[in-house]
Design a protein around this motif. Structure first.
Motif, short mmCIF file in Angstrom:
data_model
loop_
_atom_site.label_atom_id
_atom_site.label_comp_id
_atom_site.label_asym_id
_atom_site.label_seq_id
_atom_site.Cartn_x
_atom_site.Cartn_y
_atom_site.Cartn_z
N ARG A 141 56.76 73.36 75.06
CA ARG A 141 56.67 73.58 76.19
C ARG A 141 56.18 74.93 76.55
O ARG A 141 55.52 75.04 77.84
CB ARG A 141 58.96 73.37 77.07
CG ARG A 141 58.47 74.08 78.86
CD ARG A 141 59.95 73.84 78.92
NE ARG A 141 60.36 72.86 79.08
CZ ARG A 141 60.35 72.09 79.55
NH1 ARG A 141 60.27 71.65 80.66
NH2 ARG A 141 61.34 70.69 79.18
N ASP A 142 56.23 76.16 76.24
CA ASP A 142 55.58 77.78 76.17
C ASP A 142 54.44 77.85 75.90
O ASP A 142 53.32 77.85 76.46
CB ASP A 142 56.51 78.04 75.41
CG ASP A 142 58.13 78.32 75.67
OD1 ASP A 142 58.23 78.48 77.25
OD2 ASP A 142 59.04 79.30 75.38
N SER A 172 52.26 74.95 75.67
CA SER A 172 51.51 73.99 76.51
C SER A 172 51.17 74.39 78.48
O SER A 172 50.83 74.33 78.62
CB SER A 172 52.69 72.77 76.88
OG SER A 172 53.60 72.34 77.89
N ALA A 173 51.91 75.50 78.99
CA ALA A 173 51.74 76.45 79.87
C ALA A 173 50.90 77.49 78.93
O ALA A 173 50.07 77.91 80.39
CB ALA A 173 53.20 76.92 80.31
N SER A 174 50.72 78.34 78.35
CA SER A 174 49.37 78.84 78.33
C SER A 174 48.38 78.49 77.91
O SER A 174 47.33 79.01 77.97
CB SER A 174 50.34 79.98 77.12
OG SER A 174 50.15 79.07 75.24
N SER A 184 47.52 75.59 79.19
CA SER A 184 47.32 74.68 80.91
C SER A 184 47.15 73.13 79.89
O SER A 184 46.42 72.39 80.55
CB SER A 184 46.00 75.33 80.91
OG SER A 184 45.94 76.44 81.62
N SER A 243 49.51 69.50 79.07
CA SER A 243 50.99 69.00 79.47
C SER A 243 51.79 69.06 78.58
O SER A 243 51.07 69.54 77.75
CB SER A 243 51.09 67.58 80.39
OG SER A 243 50.23 66.53 79.20
N ILE A 244 53.33 68.94 78.51
CA ILE A 244 53.85 69.02 77.21
C ILE A 244 53.39 67.82 76.45
O ILE A 244 53.52 68.04 74.91
CB ILE A 244 55.40 68.83 77.22
CG1 ILE A 244 55.80 70.39 78.60
CG2 ILE A 244 56.37 68.86 76.67
CD1 ILE A 244 57.16 69.95 79.05
N GLN A 285 50.53 69.21 74.64
CA GLN A 285 50.18 69.64 73.76
C GLN A 285 50.64 69.39 72.31
O GLN A 285 50.42 69.21 71.53
CB GLN A 285 51.04 70.82 73.96
CG GLN A 285 51.11 71.85 73.16
CD GLN A 285 50.23 72.71 73.19
OE1 GLN A 285 49.20 73.04 73.99
NE2 GLN A 285 49.83 73.02 71.99
#
Length: 70
Positions: free
Chosen positions: A15-16, A18-20, A22, A24-25, A28
């Motif tokens: 999750r972390d 994927s956010a950095s 850009s 989706s979970i 990633q």
């Protein structure tokens, strides 16, 4: 498509990341799985070489990887 069970800690890492990155979970997790698979088949390649190989053939099936390994 299937379900893969992973630990809560790994899910949080995905999750972390994927956010950095850009992504989706799911994207990633799929990226990490593909990079890991390529790293096992091509242990002498660097990370940049592995990512280039992945980008050149995004949907390379496992049986093709086995044919080209080595």
């Amino acid at each position: 498509m299937g379900i893969v069970k992973i630990s809560d800690d790994l899910h949080e890492e995905i999750r972390d990341a994927s956010a950095s990155m850009s992504r989706s979970i799911n994207a990633q997790a799929e990226f990490w799985i593909k990079i890991g698979m390529l790293a096992e088949f091509y242990p002498d390649l660097t990370y940049p070489q592995l990512t280039r190989k992945l980008l050149s053939c995004k949907e390379l099936p496992l049986k093709e990887l086995l044919q080209h390994a080595g």
